[in-house]
Design a protein around this motif. Structure first.
Motif, PDB file in Angstrom:
ATOM      1  N   HIS A   6      30.726  36.186  40.004  1.00 16.41           N
ATOM      2  CA  HIS A   6      31.655  36.733  41.007  1.00 16.41           C
ATOM      3  C   HIS A   6      30.868  37.516  42.056  1.00 16.41           C
ATOM      4  O   HIS A   6      30.554  38.692  41.876  1.00 16.41           O
ATOM      5  N   HIS A   8      30.535  38.040  46.426  1.00 12.16           N
ATOM      6  CA  HIS A   8      31.068  37.751  47.769  1.00 12.16           C
ATOM      7  C   HIS A   8      29.893  37.517  48.723  1.00 12.16           C
ATOM      8  O   HIS A   8      29.617  38.345  49.598  1.00 12.16           O
ATOM      9  N   GLU A  86      38.324  34.282  44.636  1.00 13.94           N
ATOM     10  CA  GLU A  86      38.959  35.305  43.826  1.00 13.94           C
ATOM     11  C   GLU A  86      40.470  35.198  43.931  1.00 13.94           C
ATOM     12  O   GLU A  86      41.007  35.105  45.035  1.00 13.94           O
ATOM     13  N   HIS A 145      37.549  39.656  35.911  1.00 12.88           N
ATOM     14  CA  HIS A 145      36.422  40.245  36.625  1.00 12.88           C
ATOM     15  C   HIS A 145      36.658  41.749  36.803  1.00 12.88           C
ATOM     16  O   HIS A 145      37.769  42.166  37.111  1.00 12.88           O
ATOM     17  N   ASP A 193      30.112  41.341  41.838  1.00 13.37           N
ATOM     18  CA  ASP A 193      31.123  41.722  42.815  1.00 13.37           C
ATOM     19  C   ASP A 193      30.452  42.334  44.045  1.00 13.37           C
ATOM     20  O   ASP A 193      31.046  43.132  44.748  1.00 13.37           O
TER      21      ASP A 193
HETATM   22 ZN   LIG Z   1      35.632  40.512  44.168  1.00 13.82          ZN
END
Ligand SMILES: [Zn+2]
Length: 247
Positions: A6, A8, A86, A145, A193
């Protein structure tokens, strides 16, 4: 190889530099996106390259009354994605106003059969019980997550076969300590994340994952090599659980 399930990537100022550093650290990356438009942009920008898996998502805080249109686009682009994410629910202060819409959109997403053939990385802030309940009613391979809910709901998730992804911010949080001791090692994979989660005063980075594995080794009471082997085996099991496209 460690997998950041996960991240970005599209939010970092220089995604390619982050991916190159990840590669040098032996980390593969699941690049999640927050809506289908951003997925399309990222796919064009990155093309096909080793060590990166693209995720198509609709973040709960991006759900609007136009969610049907967004889910149509998501469905159309889904064949080009390796993961779904997500997605999820957010009933914290920021999401309270769109709670009902988010629930409708999440239900509609989980009703798309092709979605259930990919691993899903799921946001559940302030909505842990609802999210876990809904996931357990669906035959889905889902990773919770940055889970911040109760231990009781986490135990329910474990019993139902859900997964958890652990990030660099969680290993520094005393609150998450009890959770990390509760989740059986067989249910754990890693995430950053990044760049939203922070690590040592800067945005977390896929190359931070070896340190997360090291921390988990301590929590699990295992030598570092054994913890890495456990995580690698989890990553393989997660991939093997997926239904083939033809099913
Ligand atoms: Zn996220």
């Amino acid at each position: 190889m460690l997998l950041d399930t996960h991240c970005h990537i599209d939010v970092y100022p220089d995604p390619i530099a982050v991916l190159n550093q990840a590669k040098a650290a032996g980390v593969h990356v699941v690049a999640v996106t927050e809506d289908p438009g951003r997925f399309r942009l990222l796919r064009t920008r990155l093309g096909r390259r080793d060590g990166i898996h693209l995720g198509i998502g609709l973040h709960p805080l991006r759900v609007t009354t136009h969610y049907c249109r967004d889910l149509d686009r998501l469905s159309r682009l889904l064949p080009d994605a390796d993961w779904v994410g997500e997605v999820g629910l957010d009933f914290s202060k920021g999401g309270a106003a769109t709670k009902a819409l988010q629930v409708e959109a999440f239900e509609a997403l989980l009703a798309i059969d092709a979605v259930l053939r990919k691993p899903i990385t799921v946001h559940s802030r302030g909505a842990e019980r609802d999210t876990v309940t809904r996931l357990l009613q669906t035959n889905v391979v889902a990773v919770l997550h940055w889970y911040t809910g109760s231990i009781a709901v986490a135990e329910q998730a474990v019993t139902g076969g859900l997964w958890f992804s652990v990030n660099p911010a969680m290993i520094r949080s005393s609150r998450a300590g009890g959770l990390l001791r509760t989740i059986p090692p067989r249910h754990v994979v890693l995430e950053t994340d990044g760049p939203y989660a922070r690590c040592a005063g800067r945005p977390a980075h896929p190359a931070d994952l070896p340190a997360v594995a090291e921390h988990l080794a301590g929590v699990w009471g295992l030598p570092r090599g054994a913890a890495l082997a456990q995580i690698a085996s989890n990553q393989q099991r997660l991939a093997a659980m997926l239904r083939p496209e033809s099913a």
